[in-house]
Write an enzyme that holds these catalytic residues in place. Structure first.
Site, short mmCIF file in Angstrom:
data_model
loop_
_atom_site.label_atom_id
_atom_site.label_comp_id
_atom_site.label_asym_id
_atom_site.label_seq_id
_atom_site.Cartn_x
_atom_site.Cartn_y
_atom_site.Cartn_z
N ARG A 105 0.84 -1.20 0.00
CA ARG A 105 0.00 0.00 0.00
C ARG A 105 0.88 1.25 0.00
O ARG A 105 1.69 1.43 0.91
CB ARG A 105 -0.89 -0.01 1.24
CG ARG A 105 -2.03 1.00 1.09
CD ARG A 105 -2.67 1.36 2.39
NE ARG A 105 -3.22 0.22 3.12
CZ ARG A 105 -4.21 0.35 3.98
NH1 ARG A 105 -4.76 1.50 4.19
NH2 ARG A 105 -4.64 -0.70 4.64
N THR A 109 -0.76 7.59 -1.15
CA THR A 109 -2.08 7.49 -1.82
C THR A 109 -2.97 6.42 -1.21
O THR A 109 -4.17 6.39 -1.48
CB THR A 109 -1.87 7.15 -3.30
OG1 THR A 109 -1.30 5.83 -3.38
CG2 THR A 109 -0.93 8.14 -3.98
N ASP A 201 -3.94 -10.02 12.48
CA ASP A 201 -3.17 -10.01 11.23
C ASP A 201 -2.90 -11.46 10.81
O ASP A 201 -2.15 -12.18 11.46
CB ASP A 201 -1.84 -9.27 11.44
CG ASP A 201 -1.12 -9.07 10.12
OD1 ASP A 201 -0.92 -7.91 9.73
OD2 ASP A 201 -0.76 -10.08 9.46
N ASP A 204 0.83 -12.38 10.16
CA ASP A 204 1.61 -12.49 11.41
C ASP A 204 1.25 -13.77 12.15
O ASP A 204 2.11 -14.45 12.71
CB ASP A 204 1.35 -11.29 12.32
CG ASP A 204 2.15 -10.07 11.87
OD1 ASP A 204 3.08 -10.23 11.07
OD2 ASP A 204 1.83 -8.96 12.33
N1 URA Z 1 -5.42 -8.18 6.94
C1 URA Z 1 -5.31 -8.96 8.05
O1 URA Z 1 -4.37 -9.73 8.18
N2 URA Z 1 -6.24 -8.83 9.01
C2 URA Z 1 -7.28 -8.00 8.91
O2 URA Z 1 -8.10 -7.96 9.81
C3 URA Z 1 -7.39 -7.20 7.75
C4 URA Z 1 -6.44 -7.31 6.77
#
Ligand code: URA
Length: 210
Positions: A105, A109, A201, A204
């Site tokens: 990302r 922007t 995440d 992760d």
């Molecule tokens: N990406 C992730 O790993 N978790 C989220 O909640 C949103 C995007």
């Protein structure tokens, strides 16, 4: 529920997803559950594959037997979390061709920028399944799907573990022809773009990073 969205509400899927959501689930368990759940989701996303028949001989007699039509499937993983779904699906569909799309990302922007793209050939003749565990804003999913279309793909499906209404709406607006299969449709995105209640995440949690 939007008609282009399938929420797989099978008890095994829902149960495994609950275990994955729990914050104290270990990396090893998360990974194992993701592998198991991806098999079940792959079963659903391939339900409508085009079929044909071929002549075979059983030990008793010849028969016209059903078989999947066309070229091998293309599985497209959105890096890096898509790879966690990919492993399980490849157990079920070992002959699938595999592509990777890397997007980050842009901090200014907030738009997805491609840093890697390697796709199977003849996408116009294959069913493509884009995999990413979290359909959050839909920015990277929509961008990856656009890349596939530019490369010729015509029959595309999107497979995720969790979807937010915002991401589903984004995909519907940009790619109404792409059906979405998910294990759950959650409530909303928070201010950081995380799915709520979600599971945190996904990258992760599956790779043990922070
Ligand atoms: N990406 C992730 O790993 N978790 C989220 O909640 C949103 C995007």
């Amino acid at each position: 529920m939007p008609d282009h969205l399938t929420v797989v509400s099978h008890p095994l899927v829902s149960h495994k997803l609950t275990l994955m959501r729990e914050k104290d689930t270990s990396t090893a368990s998360f990974r194992q559950l993701l592998r198991e759940i991806s098999l079940l989701l792959a079963y659903e996303v391939t339900r409508e594959l085009p079929m044909t028949t071929k002549q075979i001989e059983t030990p008793l007699q010849p028969m016209d037997a059903p078989t999947i039509d066309g070229k091998k499937l293309a599985l497209i993983s959105i890096l890096r979390a898509g790879n966690g779904l990919l492993d399980g699906i490849l157990e079920l569909i070992p002959a699938a061709r595999v592509g990777f799309v890397g997007l980050y990302r842009d901090p200014a922007t907030l738009q997805p920028v491609q840093y890697y793209c390697k796709l199977p050939d003849h996408l116009d003749e294959r069913v493509s399944i884009v995999v990413d565990p979290m359909l959050a804003t839909g920015n990277s999913s929509a961008a990856a799907t656009s890349l596939l279309k530019q490369a010729g793909a015509k029959d595309i499906r999107f497979l995720c573990l969790l979807a937010a209404p915002e991401g589903v709406a984004r995909m519907k607006a940009e790619h109404p022809d792409v059906p979405i299969v998910t294990a759950a449709l959650d409530s909303h995105l928070n201010d950081h773009g995380y799915i709520v209640p979600g599971l945190g995440d996904a990258g992760d949690r599956m790779f043990g990073t922070k």
